[in-house]
Design an enzyme around this catalytic site. Structure first.
Site, PDB file in Angstrom:
ATOM      1  N   LYS A 121       0.782  -1.178   0.137  1.00 29.14           N
ATOM      2  CA  LYS A 121      -0.038  -0.029  -0.096  1.00 29.14           C
ATOM      3  C   LYS A 121       0.798   1.436   0.154  1.00 29.14           C
ATOM      4  CE  LYS A 121      -4.128  -1.449   2.909  1.00 29.14           C
ATOM      5  NZ  LYS A 121      -4.767  -1.038   4.139  1.00 29.14           N
ATOM      6  N   ASP A 133      -8.356   1.615   4.006  1.00 34.07           N
ATOM      7  CA  ASP A 133      -8.882   0.202   4.549  1.00 34.07           C
ATOM      8  C   ASP A 133      -9.500  -0.305   2.932  1.00 34.07           C
ATOM      9  OD1 ASP A 133      -9.031  -1.767   7.019  1.00 34.07           O
ATOM     10  OD2 ASP A 133     -11.186  -1.897   5.856  1.00 34.07           O
ATOM     11  N   TYR A 188      -3.905  -9.910  -3.353  1.00 37.31           N
ATOM     12  CA  TYR A 188      -4.674 -10.702  -4.272  1.00 37.31           C
ATOM     13  C   TYR A 188      -4.385 -10.354  -5.690  1.00 37.31           C
ATOM     14  CZ  TYR A 188      -7.116 -12.186  -0.020  1.00 37.31           C
ATOM     15  OH  TYR A 188      -7.598 -12.575   1.095  1.00 37.31           O
ATOM     16  N   LYS A 202      -1.796  -0.496 -13.047  1.00 37.36           N
ATOM     17  CA  LYS A 202      -2.443  -0.559 -11.882  1.00 37.36           C
ATOM     18  C   LYS A 202      -2.783   0.632 -11.193  1.00 37.36           C
ATOM     19  CE  LYS A 202      -2.794  -2.748  -7.390  1.00 37.36           C
ATOM     20  NZ  LYS A 202      -2.514  -3.252  -6.334  1.00 37.36           N
ATOM     21  N   ARG A 256      -7.476   1.876  -5.387  1.00 34.09           N
ATOM     22  CA  ARG A 256      -6.684   2.729  -4.552  1.00 34.09           C
ATOM     23  C   ARG A 256      -6.429   4.094  -5.468  1.00 34.09           C
ATOM     24  NH1 ARG A 256      -3.878  -0.672  -3.099  1.00 34.09           N
ATOM     25  NH2 ARG A 256      -4.928  -0.924  -1.060  1.00 34.09           N
TER      26      ARG A 256
HETATM   27  P1  ITT Z   1      -3.092  -1.658   7.301  1.00 32.88           P
HETATM   28  O1  ITT Z   1      -4.469  -2.201   7.995  1.00 32.88           O
HETATM   29  O2  ITT Z   1      -1.940  -1.588   8.219  1.00 32.88           O
HETATM   30  O3  ITT Z   1      -3.237  -0.643   6.340  1.00 32.88           O
HETATM   31  P2  ITT Z   1      -3.587  -4.468   6.295  1.00 32.88           P
HETATM   32  O4  ITT Z   1      -2.752  -5.306   5.182  1.00 32.88           O
HETATM   33  O5  ITT Z   1      -4.060  -4.887   7.489  1.00 32.88           O
HETATM   34  O6  ITT Z   1      -2.756  -3.025   6.379  1.00 32.88           O
HETATM   35  P3  ITT Z   1      -6.372  -3.819   5.431  1.00 32.88           P
HETATM   36  O7  ITT Z   1      -6.960  -4.208   6.621  1.00 32.88           O
HETATM   37  O8  ITT Z   1      -7.079  -2.693   4.783  1.00 32.88           O
HETATM   38  O9  ITT Z   1      -4.803  -3.637   5.126  1.00 32.88           O
HETATM   39  O10 ITT Z   1      -6.549  -5.172   4.435  1.00 32.88           O
HETATM   40  C1  ITT Z   1      -6.251  -5.033   2.990  1.00 32.88           C
HETATM   41  C2  ITT Z   1      -6.050  -6.476   2.337  1.00 32.88           C
HETATM   42  O11 ITT Z   1      -6.664  -6.336   1.237  1.00 32.88           O
HETATM   43  C3  ITT Z   1      -4.550  -6.669   1.970  1.00 32.88           C
HETATM   44  O12 ITT Z   1      -3.730  -7.099   2.962  1.00 32.88           O
HETATM   45  C4  ITT Z   1      -4.815  -7.270   0.765  1.00 32.88           C
HETATM   46  O13 ITT Z   1      -4.833  -8.608   1.130  1.00 32.88           O
HETATM   47  C5  ITT Z   1      -5.894  -6.828  -0.052  1.00 32.88           C
HETATM   48  N1  ITT Z   1      -5.838  -5.696  -0.947  1.00 32.88           N
HETATM   49  C6  ITT Z   1      -6.170  -4.438  -0.968  1.00 32.88           C
HETATM   50  N2  ITT Z   1      -5.867  -3.657  -1.860  1.00 32.88           N
HETATM   51  C7  ITT Z   1      -5.150  -4.607  -2.575  1.00 32.88           C
HETATM   52  C8  ITT Z   1      -4.493  -4.558  -3.882  1.00 32.88           C
HETATM   53  O14 ITT Z   1      -4.503  -3.321  -4.470  1.00 32.88           O
HETATM   54  N3  ITT Z   1      -4.184  -5.548  -4.408  1.00 32.88           N
HETATM   55  C9  ITT Z   1      -4.250  -6.823  -3.964  1.00 32.88           C
HETATM   56  N4  ITT Z   1      -4.691  -6.907  -2.604  1.00 32.88           N
HETATM   57  C10 ITT Z   1      -5.299  -5.820  -2.063  1.00 32.88           C
END
Ligand code: ITT
Length: 202
Positions: free
Chosen positions: A13, A74, A159, A180, A186
């Site tokens: 991210k 999120d 993913y 992307k 995002r």
């Molecule tokens: P933070 O809470 O610290 O930001 P996290 O990984 O726990 O980190 P989230 O709770 O928002 O973040 O979970 C997001 C998940 O969704 C992430 O770990 C990926 O598995 C998936 N995800 C989100 N955006 C994505 C993207 O652009 N490409 C692939 N997977 C994504």
């Protein structure tokens, strides 16, 4: 210069958000850090029922802790054939400390018997911008696609290797960062955030 701390430790991210903001009109007016620069911050429990609740909580907690404007993302993958799962549980789909590859394996296993045309899905991203005095703004973005039957490509995170963007017939991991970051959930949310920040700063 507005100092903004990204309320995340997710390197995938952070890299995407930094790169998208670097190409924006406000790039010269903001200074970005992330939670990787604040290793002492306590873990923030994601106990909300929606992406918005979790984004809001992460942004408010980090803004209060750092005394800076905080930006929390999120996000997650919503799969129609799984009634919206993994959704807000995307990061821990296969367990509390699950790796990206474990999460993907579980997803592909659950979708094993689902034919391609029924593997519709979308990525959702909600971004919260919070000030230390407790004001919050929310923006969001969505990107529709399909879940592949096997992993393809090596770019990105999460993913990305199994998410096919229909317009390109390729996964995010095959399309690479440049494409992307123009079309993703995002990128769309950050486009709205930049509009909001422009009105704040300029
Ligand atoms: P933070 O809470 O610290 O930001 P996290 O990984 O726990 O980190 P989230 O709770 O928002 O973040 O979970 C997001 C998940 O969704 C992430 O770990 C990926 O598995 C998936 N995800 C989100 N955006 C994505 C993207 O652009 N490409 C692939 N997977 C994504």
């Amino acid at each position: 210069m507005l100092k903004i701390v990204l309320a995340t430790k997710n390197r995938g991210k952070i890299e995407e958000i930094r790169s998208i903001l670097k190409d924006s009109d406000i790039k010269g007016d903001i200074e970005i850090s992330s939670l990787l620069d604040y290793p002492g911050i306590p873990e923030i429990g994601e106990d909300g029922a929606t992406f918005s609740e979790n984004a809001r909580k992460k942004a408010l907690t980090v803004a209060a802790y750092t005394g800076l404007t905080a930006c929390a993302d999120d996000s997650g993958l919503v799969v129609d054939a799984l009634d919206g799962a993994p959704g807000i549980y995307s990061a821990r789909f296969a367990g509390e400390r699950a790796s990206d590859s474990e999460n993907i394996k579980k997803l592909l296993r659950l979708l094993r018997s689902i034919p391609y045309e029924k593997r519709t899905a979308r990525f959702i991203c909600v971004i919260a911008l919070a000030t230390p005095d407790g004001h919050v703004n929310l923006v969001d973005g969505e990107c529709p696609g399909m879940i592949a039957t096997e992993e393809r490509g090596a770019s990105g995170f999460g993913y990305d290797p199994v998410f096919i963007v229909s317009a390109y017939g390729k996964t995010f991991a095959e399309l690479g960062r440049e494409v992307k970051n123009k079309i993703s959930h995002r990128a769309i949310a950050l486009g709205k955030l930049c509009g909001l920040l422009e009105r704040w700063i300029l």
